[in-house]
Design a protein around this motif. Structure first.
Motif, PDB file in Angstrom:
ATOM      1  N   ASP A  50      -7.296   0.377 -23.470  1.00  0.00           N
ATOM      2  CA  ASP A  50      -5.966   0.872 -23.106  1.00  0.00           C
ATOM      3  C   ASP A  50      -5.764   0.902 -21.588  1.00  0.00           C
ATOM      4  O   ASP A  50      -4.631   1.038 -21.110  1.00  0.00           O
ATOM      5  CB  ASP A  50      -5.720   2.260 -23.694  1.00  0.00           C
ATOM      6  CG  ASP A  50      -6.718   3.291 -23.166  1.00  0.00           C
ATOM      7  OD1 ASP A  50      -7.931   3.000 -23.155  1.00  0.00           O
ATOM      8  OD2 ASP A  50      -6.283   4.383 -22.759  1.00  0.00           O
ATOM      9  N   VAL A  51      -6.854   0.777 -20.840  1.00  0.00           N
ATOM     10  CA  VAL A  51      -6.747   0.762 -19.377  1.00  0.00           C
ATOM     11  C   VAL A  51      -6.354  -0.626 -18.877  1.00  0.00           C
ATOM     12  O   VAL A  51      -5.695  -0.769 -17.844  1.00  0.00           O
ATOM     13  CB  VAL A  51      -8.080   1.200 -18.739  1.00  0.00           C
ATOM     14  CG1 VAL A  51      -8.048   1.028 -17.221  1.00  0.00           C
ATOM     15  CG2 VAL A  51      -8.382   2.649 -19.097  1.00  0.00           C
ATOM     16  N   LEU A  52      -6.724  -1.656 -19.597  1.00  0.00           N
ATOM     17  CA  LEU A  52      -6.455  -3.026 -19.169  1.00  0.00           C
ATOM     18  C   LEU A  52      -4.956  -3.310 -19.200  1.00  0.00           C
ATOM     19  O   LEU A  52      -4.213  -2.760 -20.009  1.00  0.00           O
ATOM     20  CB  LEU A  52      -7.187  -4.024 -20.069  1.00  0.00           C
ATOM     21  CG  LEU A  52      -8.682  -3.783 -20.279  1.00  0.00           C
ATOM     22  CD1 LEU A  52      -9.272  -4.879 -21.156  1.00  0.00           C
ATOM     23  CD2 LEU A  52      -9.411  -3.703 -18.951  1.00  0.00           C
ATOM     24  N   GLY A  53      -4.506  -4.190 -18.290  1.00  0.00           N
ATOM     25  CA  GLY A  53      -3.089  -4.555 -18.271  1.00  0.00           C
ATOM     26  C   GLY A  53      -2.531  -4.598 -16.870  1.00  0.00           C
ATOM     27  O   GLY A  53      -3.268  -4.594 -15.874  1.00  0.00           O
ATOM     28  N   MET A  54      -1.185  -4.640 -16.767  1.00  0.00           N
ATOM     29  CA  MET A  54      -0.494  -4.745 -15.486  1.00  0.00           C
ATOM     30  C   MET A  54      -0.121  -3.358 -14.968  1.00  0.00           C
ATOM     31  O   MET A  54       0.348  -2.504 -15.728  1.00  0.00           O
ATOM     32  CB  MET A  54       0.754  -5.612 -15.641  1.00  0.00           C
ATOM     33  CG  MET A  54       1.414  -5.998 -14.323  1.00  0.00           C
ATOM     34  SD  MET A  54       0.410  -7.109 -13.307  1.00  0.00           S
ATOM     35  CE  MET A  54       0.488  -8.611 -14.302  1.00  0.00           C
ATOM     36  N   TYR A  55      -0.311  -3.170 -13.646  1.00  0.00           N
ATOM     37  CA  TYR A  55      -0.002  -1.903 -12.996  1.00  0.00           C
ATOM     38  C   TYR A  55       0.847  -2.154 -11.749  1.00  0.00           C
ATOM     39  O   TYR A  55       0.954  -3.291 -11.267  1.00  0.00           O
ATOM     40  CB  TYR A  55      -1.287  -1.171 -12.589  1.00  0.00           C
ATOM     41  CG  TYR A  55      -2.063  -0.571 -13.733  1.00  0.00           C
ATOM     42  CD1 TYR A  55      -2.024   0.796 -13.995  1.00  0.00           C
ATOM     43  CD2 TYR A  55      -2.849  -1.381 -14.557  1.00  0.00           C
ATOM     44  CE1 TYR A  55      -2.753   1.340 -15.054  1.00  0.00           C
ATOM     45  CE2 TYR A  55      -3.567  -0.838 -15.616  1.00  0.00           C
ATOM     46  CZ  TYR A  55      -3.518   0.521 -15.852  1.00  0.00           C
ATOM     47  OH  TYR A  55      -4.222   1.063 -16.896  1.00  0.00           O
ATOM     48  N   LYS A  56       1.432  -1.074 -11.245  1.00  0.00           N
ATOM     49  CA  LYS A  56       2.167  -1.159  -9.988  1.00  0.00           C
ATOM     50  C   LYS A  56       1.817   0.026  -9.100  1.00  0.00           C
ATOM     51  O   LYS A  56       1.559   1.136  -9.590  1.00  0.00           O
ATOM     52  CB  LYS A  56       3.675  -1.212 -10.227  1.00  0.00           C
ATOM     53  CG  LYS A  56       4.260   0.033 -10.867  1.00  0.00           C
ATOM     54  CD  LYS A  56       5.768  -0.118 -11.070  1.00  0.00           C
ATOM     55  CE  LYS A  56       6.364   1.141 -11.714  1.00  0.00           C
ATOM     56  NZ  LYS A  56       7.824   1.018 -11.919  1.00  0.00           N
ATOM     57  N   LEU A  57       1.793  -0.234  -7.805  1.00  0.00           N
ATOM     58  CA  LEU A  57       1.579   0.817  -6.806  1.00  0.00           C
ATOM     59  C   LEU A  57       2.880   1.035  -6.064  1.00  0.00           C
ATOM     60  O   LEU A  57       3.421   0.107  -5.453  1.00  0.00           O
ATOM     61  CB  LEU A  57       0.477   0.408  -5.825  1.00  0.00           C
ATOM     62  CG  LEU A  57       0.356   1.254  -4.542  1.00  0.00           C
ATOM     63  CD1 LEU A  57      -0.104   2.678  -4.888  1.00  0.00           C
ATOM     64  CD2 LEU A  57      -0.597   0.609  -3.549  1.00  0.00           C
ATOM     65  N   ASP A  58       3.411   2.264  -6.118  1.00  0.00           N
ATOM     66  CA  ASP A  58       4.622   2.617  -5.383  1.00  0.00           C
ATOM     67  C   ASP A  58       4.234   2.977  -3.952  1.00  0.00           C
ATOM     68  O   ASP A  58       3.403   3.849  -3.724  1.00  0.00           O
ATOM     69  CB  ASP A  58       5.320   3.801  -6.065  1.00  0.00           C
ATOM     70  CG  ASP A  58       6.602   4.188  -5.368  1.00  0.00           C
ATOM     71  OD1 ASP A  58       6.540   4.949  -4.387  1.00  0.00           O
ATOM     72  OD2 ASP A  58       7.662   3.709  -5.795  1.00  0.00           O
ATOM     73  N   PHE A  59       4.832   2.295  -2.970  1.00  0.00           N
ATOM     74  CA  PHE A  59       4.436   2.484  -1.577  1.00  0.00           C
ATOM     75  C   PHE A  59       4.797   3.865  -1.040  1.00  0.00           C
ATOM     76  O   PHE A  59       4.047   4.438  -0.242  1.00  0.00           O
ATOM     77  CB  PHE A  59       5.070   1.414  -0.693  1.00  0.00           C
ATOM     78  CG  PHE A  59       4.576   0.021  -0.981  1.00  0.00           C
ATOM     79  CD1 PHE A  59       3.231  -0.237  -1.145  1.00  0.00           C
ATOM     80  CD2 PHE A  59       5.458  -1.038  -1.079  1.00  0.00           C
ATOM     81  CE1 PHE A  59       2.765  -1.500  -1.417  1.00  0.00           C
ATOM     82  CE2 PHE A  59       5.011  -2.322  -1.339  1.00  0.00           C
ATOM     83  CZ  PHE A  59       3.656  -2.546  -1.513  1.00  0.00           C
ATOM     84  N   LYS A  60       5.936   4.412  -1.471  1.00  0.00           N
ATOM     85  CA  LYS A  60       6.365   5.703  -0.927  1.00  0.00           C
ATOM     86  C   LYS A  60       5.569   6.850  -1.516  1.00  0.00           C
ATOM     87  O   LYS A  60       5.109   7.745  -0.805  1.00  0.00           O
ATOM     88  CB  LYS A  60       7.862   5.902  -1.191  1.00  0.00           C
ATOM     89  CG  LYS A  60       8.758   4.985  -0.366  1.00  0.00           C
ATOM     90  CD  LYS A  60      10.234   5.302  -0.588  1.00  0.00           C
ATOM     91  CE  LYS A  60      11.113   4.403   0.263  1.00  0.00           C
ATOM     92  NZ  LYS A  60      12.563   4.665   0.046  1.00  0.00           N
ATOM     93  N   GLU A  61       5.405   6.826  -2.833  1.00  0.00           N
ATOM     94  CA  GLU A  61       4.708   7.921  -3.515  1.00  0.00           C
ATOM     95  C   GLU A  61       3.197   7.709  -3.564  1.00  0.00           C
ATOM     96  O   GLU A  61       2.451   8.632  -3.873  1.00  0.00           O
ATOM     97  CB  GLU A  61       5.252   8.079  -4.945  1.00  0.00           C
ATOM     98  CG  GLU A  61       6.737   8.346  -5.039  1.00  0.00           C
ATOM     99  CD  GLU A  61       7.119   9.687  -4.443  1.00  0.00           C
ATOM    100  OE1 GLU A  61       6.268  10.604  -4.456  1.00  0.00           O
ATOM    101  OE2 GLU A  61       8.268   9.808  -3.973  1.00  0.00           O
TER     102      GLU A  61
END
Length: 364
Positions: free
Chosen positions: A347-358
């Motif tokens: 369930d950890v595998l997959g696509m992620y995003k990092l928000d620059f502000k937060e």
């Protein structure tokens, strides 16, 4: 009375002619409007085409082309010099077609080689609301590569490559970002250049050097990297001998005006350097201990590392992090299992995003 009746008839005739002309003009402009290409849709088709190329998905790229162009692109195949970023810089419309020009960033992973090209993509409106790519032309604006212990740059139409920077001109030591106490300097590993890349404007360049299993990452501010009309034109006089001497002096003078030391990796070799299109952020993908790809992100202005806690969220012995893309406010990356590990959480595998502000990491 007769004059009045004649006047009324004339008015009715003129009104009828006017209304008829108006309807005719409206109908004409409507059909003309229907035949014009919608710029937003044309740009969307061109951008989707570039996205498919960046993923080496040539099958879907061909589907956006006319049958004539698709037949000409059957030889498209994976290339070491991959499209990694692009930016639409200009659009010109002519009737049912639009020419979209895009700056395209290409690099060779794990090798000191990067280009900025320009693509001209002709998108035409077909029957209904269908858009197809009729023609694609490309040319190289500028290319950078390693030559011995230096990085060289060759701009379009210039006969000789210019020096960007030599290894001897790099800083000798720095405070690594991974050192929390920030009081221990380390020697910069500088045996040879590895990954390099431009910002999309060509005014900055990310560079990496290595020794055995250590790497250095830096950012250069580069002068006159992109070809301009003035740089392509002739000299302003002064004699052939003087021009020759000026050219020789220019060849020896490095284009790099500033060198910002960003970080040192003790057990990793840099594979790829990427910049956001606003040039505010830089991503570095590196191979840690010759086993797993990992990822770090930095502010370009300060050179400081973004505290995203990748190592805490995704332990280095279990997960790989693969850079995907930048948007204006986020960085996307894929999480995979390290080769040979069967004990990872699926369930950890997959696509992620990092928000620059937060500085928040979320699964997509």
């Amino acid at each position: 009375m007769k004059k009045r009746r004649l006047f009324v008839v004339c008015i009715l005739v003129i009104a009828t002619i006017f209304v008829g002309c108006k309807k005719s003009n409206t109908s004409s402009s409507g059909s003309s409007s229907d035949s014009l290409v919608n710029e937003k849709q044309a740009i969307r088709v061109a951008e989707n085409y570039m996205k498919y190329l960046s993923r080496n998905d040539y099958e879907n790229a061909r589907k956006l082309c006319s049958s004539k162009l698709a037949n000409k692109t059957q030889e498209l195949q994976d290339t070491d010099l991959s499209v990694v970023d692009f930016s639409v810089s200009e659009i010109n419309q002519s009737g049912k077609s639009a020419i979209i020009k895009a700056k395209v960033n290409r690099l060779k992973q794990g090798v000191a080689r990067a280009d900025i090209d320009t693509f001209s993509i002709k998108v035409s409106k077909q029957q209904g609301d269908v858009y197809e790519i009729d023609e694609v032309k490309a040319e190289t604006l500028v290319e950078a590569f390693a030559e011995g212990d230096s990085i060289k740059l060759k701009a379009k139409d210039e006969p000789k490559a210019k020096l960007v920077i030599s290894i001897k001109d790099l800083p000798k030591d720095m405070y690594p970002k991974t050192n929390e106490a920030n009081i221990l300097k380390k020697d910069i590993p500088a045996k040879e250049f590895t990954a390099i890349n431009f910002t999309i404007s060509g005014q900055r360049m990310g560079i990496s050097t290595k020794d055995e299993n250590r790497a250095f990452v830096g950012i250069l501010e580069v002068e006159d990297a992109m070809p301009t009309a003035s740089s392509q034109g002739g000299g302003s006089g002064g004699g052939e001998g003087q021009d020759q001497k000026q050219q020789q002096d220019s060849d020896k003078k490095p284009l790099a005006k500033k060198v910002k030391a960003v970080d040192i990796y003790d057990n990793g070799i840099v594979q790829k350097i990427m910049f956001s299109q606003d040039e505010n952020y830089m991503a570095v993908q590196y191979l840690e201990n010759k086993v797993a790809n990992r990822l770090k992100a930095y502010s370009v202005a300060s050179g400081s590392m973004l505290e995203a806690e990748f190592d805490k969220i995704f332990p280095t012995d279990k997960y790989e992090l693969i850079f995907s893309k930048f948007t204006k406010t986020e960085m996307f990356f894929e999480v995979k299992a390290v080769s040979g590990r069967n004990d990872v959480r699926q369930d950890v595998l997959g696509m992620y995003k990092l928000d620059f502000k937060e500085l928040k990491v979320d699964k997509v």
